[in-house]
Design an enzyme around this catalytic site. Structure first.
Site, PDB file in Angstrom:
ATOM      1  N   ARG A  59       0.842  -1.192   0.000  1.00 55.39           N
ATOM      2  CA  ARG A  59       0.000   0.000   0.000  1.00 55.39           C
ATOM      3  C   ARG A  59       0.880   1.246   0.000  1.00 55.39           C
ATOM      4  NH1 ARG A  59      -1.804   0.793   4.379  1.00 55.39           N
ATOM      5  NH2 ARG A  59      -1.068  -1.021   5.529  1.00 55.39           N
ATOM      6  N   TYR A 187      -1.515  -3.588  -6.789  1.00 55.90           N
ATOM      7  CA  TYR A 187      -1.230  -4.351  -5.581  1.00 55.90           C
ATOM      8  C   TYR A 187      -2.323  -4.271  -4.519  1.00 55.90           C
ATOM      9  CZ  TYR A 187       1.341  -6.775  -2.058  1.00 55.90           C
ATOM     10  OH  TYR A 187       1.712  -7.718  -1.151  1.00 55.90           O
ATOM     11  N   GLY A 188      -2.669  -5.400  -3.981  1.00 57.42           N
ATOM     12  CA  GLY A 188      -3.471  -5.550  -2.750  1.00 57.42           C
ATOM     13  C   GLY A 188      -4.401  -4.399  -2.457  1.00 57.42           C
ATOM     14  N   LYS A 196      -9.557  -2.520   1.580  1.00 57.91           N
ATOM     15  CA  LYS A 196      -9.321  -1.368   2.448  1.00 57.91           C
ATOM     16  C   LYS A 196     -10.098  -0.129   1.984  1.00 57.91           C
ATOM     17  CE  LYS A 196      -6.915  -3.611   5.382  1.00 57.91           C
ATOM     18  NZ  LYS A 196      -5.726  -4.288   5.137  1.00 57.91           N
ATOM     19  N   HIS A 216     -10.565  -2.533  11.371  1.00 55.29           N
ATOM     20  CA  HIS A 216      -9.443  -3.361  10.889  1.00 55.29           C
ATOM     21  C   HIS A 216      -9.196  -4.457  11.929  1.00 55.29           C
ATOM     22  CE1 HIS A 216      -4.966  -3.372   9.363  1.00 55.29           C
ATOM     23  NE2 HIS A 216      -5.676  -4.277   8.746  1.00 55.29           N
ATOM     24  N   SER A 238      -1.281  -3.524  10.317  1.00 53.88           N
ATOM     25  CA  SER A 238      -0.891  -4.416   9.228  1.00 53.88           C
ATOM     26  C   SER A 238       0.369  -5.198   9.594  1.00 53.88           C
ATOM     27  CB  SER A 238      -0.641  -3.594   7.965  1.00 53.88           C
ATOM     28  OG  SER A 238      -1.819  -2.879   7.650  1.00 53.88           O
ATOM     29  N   CYS A 240       0.823  -7.396  11.910  1.00 54.84           N
ATOM     30  CA  CYS A 240       1.063  -7.498  13.354  1.00 54.84           C
ATOM     31  C   CYS A 240       0.292  -8.655  13.983  1.00 54.84           C
ATOM     32  CB  CYS A 240       0.719  -6.191  14.043  1.00 54.84           C
ATOM     33  SG  CYS A 240       1.905  -4.887  13.649  1.00 54.84           S
ATOM     34  N   ASP A 267      -9.171  -9.888   8.872  1.00 53.71           N
ATOM     35  CA  ASP A 267      -8.672  -8.540   8.581  1.00 53.71           C
ATOM     36  C   ASP A 267      -9.689  -7.428   8.825  1.00 53.71           C
ATOM     37  OD1 ASP A 267      -6.296  -7.110   7.615  1.00 53.71           O
ATOM     38  OD2 ASP A 267      -7.509  -6.551   5.888  1.00 53.71           O
ATOM     39  N   ARG A 357       2.322 -12.152  -0.406  1.00 56.94           N
ATOM     40  CA  ARG A 357       0.988 -12.513   0.118  1.00 56.94           C
ATOM     41  C   ARG A 357       0.419 -13.731  -0.582  1.00 56.94           C
ATOM     42  NH1 ARG A 357      -1.538  -8.847   4.143  1.00 56.94           N
ATOM     43  NH2 ARG A 357       0.104  -7.325   4.436  1.00 56.94           N
TER      44      ARG A 357
HETATM   45  P1  GTP Z   1      -2.227  -7.730   7.486  1.00 52.04           P
HETATM   46  O1  GTP Z   1      -2.714  -8.782   6.564  1.00 52.04           O
HETATM   47  O2  GTP Z   1      -1.157  -6.872   6.885  1.00 52.04           O
HETATM   48  O3  GTP Z   1      -3.337  -6.874   8.033  1.00 52.04           O
HETATM   49  O4  GTP Z   1      -1.420  -8.464   8.692  1.00 52.04           O
HETATM   50  P2  GTP Z   1      -1.892  -9.344   9.943  1.00 52.04           P
HETATM   51  O5  GTP Z   1      -2.221  -8.441  11.082  1.00 52.04           O
HETATM   52  O6  GTP Z   1      -2.917 -10.329   9.546  1.00 52.04           O
HETATM   53  O7  GTP Z   1      -0.522 -10.093  10.354  1.00 52.04           O
HETATM   54  P3  GTP Z   1      -0.108 -11.638  10.232  1.00 52.04           P
HETATM   55  O8  GTP Z   1      -0.942 -12.528  11.100  1.00 52.04           O
HETATM   56  O9  GTP Z   1      -0.019 -11.986   8.801  1.00 52.04           O
HETATM   57  O10 GTP Z   1       1.343 -11.607  10.867  1.00 52.04           O
HETATM   58  C1  GTP Z   1       2.373 -10.795  10.361  1.00 52.04           C
HETATM   59  C2  GTP Z   1       3.717 -11.278  10.839  1.00 52.04           C
HETATM   60  O11 GTP Z   1       3.749 -11.316  12.266  1.00 52.04           O
HETATM   61  C3  GTP Z   1       4.046 -12.695  10.361  1.00 52.04           C
HETATM   62  O12 GTP Z   1       5.380 -12.742   9.927  1.00 52.04           O
HETATM   63  C4  GTP Z   1       3.836 -13.541  11.591  1.00 52.04           C
HETATM   64  O13 GTP Z   1       4.654 -14.685  11.589  1.00 52.04           O
HETATM   65  C5  GTP Z   1       4.167 -12.591  12.740  1.00 52.04           C
HETATM   66  N1  GTP Z   1       3.393 -12.920  13.966  1.00 52.04           N
HETATM   67  C6  GTP Z   1       2.060 -13.147  14.044  1.00 52.04           C
HETATM   68  N2  GTP Z   1       1.684 -13.480  15.306  1.00 52.04           N
HETATM   69  C7  GTP Z   1       2.814 -13.457  16.045  1.00 52.04           C
HETATM   70  C8  GTP Z   1       3.090 -13.711  17.438  1.00 52.04           C
HETATM   71  O14 GTP Z   1       2.206 -14.033  18.237  1.00 52.04           O
HETATM   72  N3  GTP Z   1       4.381 -13.575  17.831  1.00 52.04           N
HETATM   73  C9  GTP Z   1       5.377 -13.217  16.953  1.00 52.04           C
HETATM   74  N4  GTP Z   1       6.614 -13.110  17.435  1.00 52.04           N
HETATM   75  N5  GTP Z   1       5.162 -12.981  15.646  1.00 52.04           N
HETATM   76  C10 GTP Z   1       3.895 -13.096  15.191  1.00 52.04           C
HETATM   77  C1  SPV Z   2      -2.857  -4.548   5.260  1.00 49.78           C
HETATM   78  O1  SPV Z   2      -1.881  -3.898   4.827  1.00 49.78           O
HETATM   79  O2  SPV Z   2      -3.399  -4.285   6.358  1.00 49.78           O
HETATM   80  C2  SPV Z   2      -3.373  -5.695   4.491  1.00 49.78           C
HETATM   81  C3  SPV Z   2      -2.876  -5.876   3.134  1.00 49.78           C
HETATM   82  O3  SPV Z   2      -4.229  -6.411   4.981  1.00 49.78           O
HETATM   83  S1  SPV Z   2      -3.629  -4.798   1.991  1.00 49.78           S
HETATM   84  O4  SPV Z   2      -4.739  -5.508   1.365  1.00 49.78           O
HETATM   85  O5  SPV Z   2      -2.623  -4.467   0.976  1.00 49.78           O
HETATM   86  O6  SPV Z   2      -4.119  -3.631   2.660  1.00 49.78           O
HETATM   87 MN    MN Z   3      -4.815  -5.669   7.113  1.00 48.82          MN
END
Ligand code: GTP
Ligand code: SPV
Ligand code: MN
Length: 573
Positions: A59, A187-188, A196, A216, A238, A240, A267, A357
């Site tokens: 983004r 992209y995304g 979003k 979110h 994002s 996290c 999400d 992704r």
């Molecule tokens: P978006 O799709 O961007 O909104 O991200 P998201 O909030 O869904 O994050 P996602 O679950 O994909 O995790 C992002 C990164 O954080 C990955 O590399 C995970 O491995 C890492 N991660 C997720 N949960 C944990 C956790 O409990 N501990 C640690 N250390 N890392 C984590």
């Molecule tokens: C984020 O960035 O929070 C995502 C990926 O979930 S995107 O669809 O690119 O916003």
């Molecule tokens: Mn997201």
């Protein structure tokens, strides 16, 4: 559509019906022109790799605008442009941009097709990759079109990949016109307009006017051994941890005891008060657009199982036999090709882009909850806020009441990630994980959140978590992933009035024995930092929160400033 076609001049127009035949034809065409590369049919049936333009991998917040008539309505949290100027600027780019291309019309529904909480949109795009992704991420095609024809109202989205030139790229939102115009990125979140742009920026604006919330947040159901399921909605910025928490697999002992986890969404969450005063939530999406790096059989086995087939991978690396590969996959394979398509060379960076992704239908997830199709949504017992904080912020604390909970969300901070272009690892305020996604002034948004606390409301309890606290050695102190269920169990215990907590100025922390830590070994440093309260650091944090809130001027609700002052006062004692 006729207006858009007159402006953009496509060679052909295709109305998407969402059928299998349509999808197969599009995929064949994308395979022929190299947009999609087939993956190993034995290990990854029905799956494809897409390599985006190397300057188009995330983004672009600096090119994303909220174009309300009054600048103050967009707020200091958004980039703003006057609607007339913004239309003129992007329409000049759209002029003739689809010559030689096909224009696709994508009718889609965000949320179960028969839910009163759902909202529809139409995205016009010149990208077949966007069509393929929207087919997985939304309820797309004939049913959505029928609902649109019935209701009359829908969000209008216009998208073109343009020249994929970062200098000619804009993501424009016109919330007062329920319109989105996105140019120059494939992209995304820049291009899949249902996600979003619609389900957060435009929907948050609609939600404020209509008395609901567009957030979110992931939505997860936690079923205890007694068969009782509590639904939790959690907002993390994002990259996290939303997808991971939404699909977590309980630790061994919990599994044996009969705990189960049900994924409703990973999400986005739309919620509104039901007749009984509780908040009811739907996941407006039908698929996951999840972060690949870090996804492994250890960290997120449900995600790995979900993406075994019928998945589009974007910007991952490849093994010599065309299997997708990314850092942290840990399956014994080695990358041969990086995300740009070059021979893998560790000196040239990672094999997968850090924001690589997968796009996949939600129903393929082993923990997918059939409640994700319930038109009434699921009742929310707890709302969780959280971010990446290497220091200060403990593993978990609970807000005293709703107003305090809104402050906890408004004060959230997190270190930036690769999900957006720009520096990574910089701490910034990201209220409710909505900094990049709120379609109006944050001061008004906090006021809207506060307004849910009214007579008859049975609001969820509010918590804050930090899975990312680091020790002096720079390593994470908390094992995270499946073990996060231990923290969710405490929250549900608090909701039921059963789990112990200690009161501190920042909220209730678990008592030493309130969290089930059977099978987890924590150092003394880890225990102190994960469960401790650091008064001096929090005092400084609250000064910074006060300054942040003041930055919104008189529009900031007094109740939130009072709450910040109340806690600052407790910290000063
Ligand atoms: P978006 O799709 O961007 O909104 O991200 P998201 O909030 O869904 O994050 P996602 O679950 O994909 O995790 C992002 C990164 O954080 C990955 O590399 C995970 O491995 C890492 N991660 C997720 N949960 C944990 C956790 O409990 N501990 C640690 N250390 N890392 C984590
Ligand atoms: C984020 O960035 O929070 C995502 C990926 O979930 S995107 O669809 O690119 O916003
Ligand atoms: Mn997201």
């Amino acid at each position: 559509m006729a207006e858009v076609a007159a402006l953009t001049r496509p060679d052909a127009i295709h109305w998407c019906d969402g059928s299998d035949e349509e999808s197969e034809a599009l995929i064949a065409q994308m395979q022929a022109d190299g947009t999609l590369l087939p993956l190993n049919a034995e290990t990854n049936p029905g799956s494809w790799l897409h390599r985006s333009h190397p300057d188009d991998v995330a983004r672009v917040e600096h090119l994303t605008f909220v174009c309300t008539r009054e600048q103050a309505d967009a707020g200091p949290n958004n980039h703003w442009m006057a609607p007339d100027e913004a239309h003129a600027k992007v329409d000049a780019l759209f002029d003739g941009c689809m010559r030689g291309r096909t224009l696709y019309v994508i009718p889609y529904c965000m949320g179960p097709i028969d839910s009163p909480l759902s909202r529809c949109g139409v995205e016009i795009t010149d990208s077949p990759y966007v069509v393929a992704n929207m087919r997985l991420m939304t309820r797309m095609g004939a049913d959505a079109l029928a609902r649109i024809e019935r209701e009359g109202a829908f969000v209008k989205g216009l998208h073109s990949i343009g020249e994929l030139d970062p200098e000619r790229r804009f993501i424009m939102h016109f919330p007062e016109e329920l319109t989105i115009k996105s140019y120059g990125s494939g992209y995304g979140g820049n291009a899949l307009l249902g996600k979003k742009c619609h389900a957060l920026r435009i929907a948050s604006f609609q939600a404020r006017n209509e008395g609901w919330l567009a957030e979110h947040m992931l939505i997860v159901g936690i079923e205890n051994p007694q068969g009782e399921t509590h639904y939790v909605a959690a907002a993390f910025p994002s990259a996290c941890g939303k997808t991971n928490l939404a699909m977590l697999i309980p630790p061994e002992g919990y599994r044996r005891d009969g705990w189960k986890v049900w994924t409703v969404g990973d999400d986005i969450c739309w919620m509104r008060p039901g007749a009984d005063g509780r908040l009811y939530a739907i996941n407006p999406e039908a698929g996951y657009f999840g972060v690949a790096p870090g996804t492994s059989a250890k960290s997120n086995p449900n995600a790995l199982e979900t993406i075994r087939k019928n998945t589009i991978f974007t910007n991952v690396g490849l093994t010599a036999d065309e299997q997708p590969w990314w850092e942290g996959l840990d399956n014994g394979q080695q990358p041969a090709t990086d995300w740009r398509g070059n021979a893998y060379d560790p000196d040239q960076g990672p094999a997968a882009h850090p924001n690589a992704r997968f796009t996949v239908s939600a129903k393929q997830c082993p923990s997918w909850s059939p409640m994700a199709e319930d038109p009434q949504g699921v009742p929310i017992s707890a709302i969780v806020f959280g971010g990446r904080r290497a220091s200060l912020v403990p593993l978990v604390f609970e807000a005293r009441d709703w107003t305090h909970g809104v402050l906890v969300g408004a004060a959230m901070g997190s270190e930036t990630t690769a999900a957006a272009t720009g520096a990574v690892g910089v701490m910034r305020r990201d209220p409710m994980a909505m900094k990049p996604f709120c379609g109006y002034n944050f001061a008004d948004y906090f006021g809207h959140w506060l307004s849910f606390d009214k007579t008859g409301a049975k609001l969820p309890k509010v918590f804050h978590v930090n899975w990312f606290r680091k020790g002096d050695d720079g390593k994470f102190l908390w094992p995270g992933f499946g073990d996060n269920l231990r923290v969710l169990e405490w929250m549900i215990g608090r909701v039921k009035g059963e789990a112990g907590g200690v009161e501190t100025p920042i909220g209730h922390l678990p008592t030493a024995d309130a969290l089930n830590l059977d099978g987890v070994t924590l150092s003394e440093e880890a225990k102190a930092k994960l469960f401790g309260f650091e008064r001096t650091g929090w005092k400084a944090e609250f000064d910074s929160i006060g300054e942040y809130l003041d930055g919104y001027g008189p529009r900031m609700p007094q109740a939130l400033r009072d709450e910040q002052q109340r806690i600052a006062g407790l910290l000063a004692d």
